[in-house]
Scaffold this motif. Structure first.
Motif, mmCIF file in Angstrom:
data_model
loop_
_atom_site.group_PDB
_atom_site.id
_atom_site.type_symbol
_atom_site.label_atom_id
_atom_site.label_comp_id
_atom_site.label_asym_id
_atom_site.label_seq_id
_atom_site.Cartn_x
_atom_site.Cartn_y
_atom_site.Cartn_z
ATOM 1 N N UNK A 117 -44.626 58.972 5.521
ATOM 2 C CA UNK A 117 -45.038 58.166 4.365
ATOM 3 C C UNK A 117 -43.854 57.924 3.445
ATOM 4 N N UNK A 118 -43.028 58.958 3.214
ATOM 5 C CA UNK A 118 -41.864 58.822 2.332
ATOM 6 C C UNK A 118 -40.879 57.797 2.890
ATOM 7 N N UNK A 119 -40.641 57.863 4.198
ATOM 8 C CA UNK A 119 -39.713 56.916 4.828
ATOM 9 C C UNK A 119 -40.203 55.481 4.676
ATOM 10 N N UNK A 120 -41.482 55.277 4.906
ATOM 11 C CA UNK A 120 -42.022 53.922 4.817
ATOM 12 C C UNK A 120 -42.076 53.426 3.369
ATOM 13 N N UNK A 121 -42.311 54.323 2.439
ATOM 14 C CA UNK A 121 -42.307 53.922 1.032
ATOM 15 C C UNK A 121 -40.908 53.494 0.593
ATOM 16 N N UNK A 122 -39.900 54.240 1.030
ATOM 17 C CA UNK A 122 -38.518 53.873 0.687
ATOM 18 C C UNK A 122 -38.176 52.508 1.282
ATOM 19 N N UNK A 123 -38.547 52.312 2.549
ATOM 20 C CA UNK A 123 -38.310 51.010 3.181
ATOM 21 C C UNK A 123 -39.053 49.904 2.440
ATOM 22 N N UNK A 124 -40.299 50.189 2.058
ATOM 23 C CA UNK A 124 -41.085 49.194 1.332
ATOM 24 C C UNK A 124 -40.473 48.842 -0.014
ATOM 25 N N UNK A 125 -39.928 49.834 -0.715
ATOM 26 C CA UNK A 125 -39.301 49.577 -2.010
ATOM 27 C C UNK A 125 -38.070 48.698 -1.839
ATOM 28 N N UNK A 126 -37.273 48.974 -0.798
ATOM 29 C CA UNK A 126 -36.082 48.161 -0.548
ATOM 30 C C UNK A 126 -36.459 46.717 -0.217
ATOM 31 N N UNK A 127 -37.498 46.552 0.602
ATOM 32 C CA UNK A 127 -37.972 45.196 0.914
ATOM 33 C C UNK A 127 -38.485 44.505 -0.336
ATOM 34 N N UNK A 128 -39.209 45.240 -1.164
ATOM 35 C CA UNK A 128 -39.739 44.700 -2.413
ATOM 36 C C UNK A 128 -38.611 44.195 -3.307
ATOM 37 N N UNK A 129 -37.566 45.000 -3.466
ATOM 38 C CA UNK A 129 -36.443 44.605 -4.313
ATOM 39 C C UNK A 129 -35.730 43.386 -3.739
ATOM 40 N N UNK A 130 -35.560 43.352 -2.422
ATOM 41 C CA UNK A 130 -34.872 42.228 -1.787
ATOM 42 C C UNK A 130 -35.645 40.932 -1.959
ATOM 43 N N UNK A 131 -36.958 40.983 -1.729
ATOM 44 C CA UNK A 131 -37.772 39.765 -1.805
ATOM 45 C C UNK A 131 -37.855 39.245 -3.233
ATOM 46 N N UNK A 132 -38.111 40.124 -4.177
ATOM 47 C CA UNK A 132 -38.257 39.679 -5.568
ATOM 48 C C UNK A 132 -36.925 39.194 -6.141
ATOM 49 N N UNK A 133 -35.834 39.847 -5.757
ATOM 50 C CA UNK A 133 -34.525 39.365 -6.230
ATOM 51 C C UNK A 133 -34.211 38.002 -5.613
ATOM 52 N N UNK A 134 -34.561 37.822 -4.335
ATOM 53 C CA UNK A 134 -34.332 36.532 -3.680
ATOM 54 C C UNK A 134 -35.109 35.423 -4.379
ATOM 55 N N UNK A 135 -36.326 35.741 -4.827
ATOM 56 C CA UNK A 135 -37.123 34.740 -5.550
ATOM 57 C C UNK A 135 -36.432 34.324 -6.842
ATOM 58 N N UNK A 136 -35.839 35.286 -7.530
ATOM 59 C CA UNK A 136 -35.107 34.971 -8.760
ATOM 60 C C UNK A 136 -33.859 34.150 -8.465
ATOM 61 N N UNK A 137 -33.138 34.542 -7.415
ATOM 62 C CA UNK A 137 -31.899 33.836 -7.085
ATOM 63 C C UNK A 137 -32.165 32.420 -6.593
ATOM 64 N N UNK A 138 -33.165 32.245 -5.741
ATOM 65 C CA UNK A 138 -33.451 30.918 -5.198
ATOM 66 C C UNK A 138 -33.957 29.969 -6.269
ATOM 67 N N UNK A 139 -34.638 30.518 -7.273
ATOM 68 C CA UNK A 139 -35.145 29.649 -8.348
ATOM 69 C C UNK A 139 -34.001 28.973 -9.097
ATOM 70 N N UNK A 140 -32.839 29.619 -9.108
ATOM 71 C CA UNK A 140 -31.688 29.028 -9.797
ATOM 72 C C UNK A 140 -31.094 27.865 -9.019
ATOM 73 N N UNK A 141 -31.375 27.813 -7.718
ATOM 74 C CA UNK A 141 -30.825 26.758 -6.867
ATOM 75 C C UNK A 141 -31.733 25.540 -6.800
ATOM 76 N N UNK A 142 -32.981 25.681 -7.269
ATOM 77 C CA UNK A 142 -33.925 24.568 -7.199
ATOM 78 C C UNK A 142 -33.527 23.474 -8.176
ATOM 79 N N UNK A 143 -33.767 22.202 -7.799
ATOM 80 C CA UNK A 143 -33.430 21.106 -8.712
ATOM 81 C C UNK A 143 -34.340 21.100 -9.928
#
Length: 315
Positions: free
Chosen positions: A7-33
């Motif tokens: 459970x700990x391993x999967x939670x850590x992986x999930x947190x990393x995925x969460x940070x990557x996806x949400x940060x990507x949403x912020x970064x991509x929004x800056x590229x939108x016209x």
């Protein structure tokens, strides 16, 4: 200990995925016209007004600062308000998520029909029922969901008028009307996964029924239904469980198409509107919820293997 470590391993992986996806949403929004400030203020807004609104919402800051600010607000339980309607984002997301979850879980429940049908046809291979079901499942797997949506909407809503073509009724306000509105979206969403679950389950049951211990059970004169549910179902469950987990995530993602076509106010319809209007906080909130759900589903599927089959070790 193995479960805690898994459970700990999967939670850590999930947190990393969460940070990557949400940060990507912020970064991509800056590229939108364009910008959200310009959409809010209109075409006749002055550059000074647009700059002031961007400063108010922090859109003039670097991406990493905006993301850290959003992450800090999230940890405090404050997701802010939507840019246009000024509604609390948390309330909007929970209200729309309830609609999507209802459609997805009902569609998942309908797709489970494929398991008993697969058990029956696998125990009568190459009979007429087996051939017919394999043909139907092949057709359903070949037809995309959006095509099913269009065909069923025309047939059941426009021609037969059994169900409404668009709209929604809340379950808490009018359960009967809710079932009337939800029936067609659930049917369209569930058909593809019902066929997929049926094909996988049938193949697993056909293989399992050829095992030696099944032949021994048949020789002992045990009823076929008893053999299927007590001897054949459990060995086939790991593969079926995997498909069920994938199906649930597919239905949550596939609800975007169904909600958009039937004008259902769920997560899919909401995030499409948020993307068009550059409502970045709302997009991030929906993506955050989606990632959390996917991580939980896959974690439960992984841990479910060991519960079903003691030979499987969690890691």
């Amino acid at each position: 200990m193995p479960y805690i470590r898994a459970i700990s391993t999967r939670l850590i992986t999930g947190i990393l995925v969460f940070l990557l996806v949400t940060f990507s949403a912020t970064a991509l929004s800056s590229l939108a016209p364009g910008s959200a400030a310009q959409l809010i203020l209109g075409d006749y807004a002055t550059p000074e007004q647009i700059a002031a609104l961007n400063t108010q919402y922090g859109y003039d800051l670097p991406v990493w600062q905006r993301y850290l600010s959003w992450l800090g607000d999230l940890l405090r339980g404050d997701l802010g308000v939507t840019l246009f309607s000024q509604q609390p984002i948390l309330g909007v997301v929970l209200e729309r998520a309830a609609v999507t979850f209802e459609i997805a879980f009902l569609a998942m429940a309908v797709s489970l029909i494929g398991i008993p049908v697969a058990m029956y046809t696998a125990s009568h291979p190459n009979k007429l029922t087996d051939k017919v079901m394999r043909s139907i499942s092949t057709v359903l797997l070949a037809v995309p969901t959006f095509v099913i949506v269009v065909l069923f909407s025309y047939l059941f809503a426009m021609v037969l008028r059994w169900f409404p073509a668009t709209g929604w009724a809340k379950l808490t306000e009018n359960p009967v009307a809710n079932l009337w509105y939800v029936a067609l979206p659930v049917l369209c969403l569930s058909l593809h996964q019902t066929a997929y679950l049926y094909r996988v389950a049938r193949n697993e049951f056909v293989t399992t029924l050829q095992e030696d211990y099944i032949a021994v059970a048949r020789a002992r004169g045990l009823p076929l239904s008893y053999i299927l549910f007590n001897h054949a179902l459990r060995p086939a469950m790991p593969q079926i469980l995997t498909v069920m987990g994938l199906s649930l995530t597919y239905m949550l993602a596939g609800s975007f198409v169904v909600e958009s076509y039937f004008a259902v106010p769920g997560i899919g319809w909401t995030i499409l509107s948020a993307v068009k209007s550059h409502d970045i906080p709302l997009v991030q909130a929906i993506l955050s919820l989606t990632v959390v759900i996917f991580v939980i589903v896959f974690m439960l599927v992984d841990l479910g293997y060991a519960l079903i089959d003691p030979r499987v070790k969690v890691s």
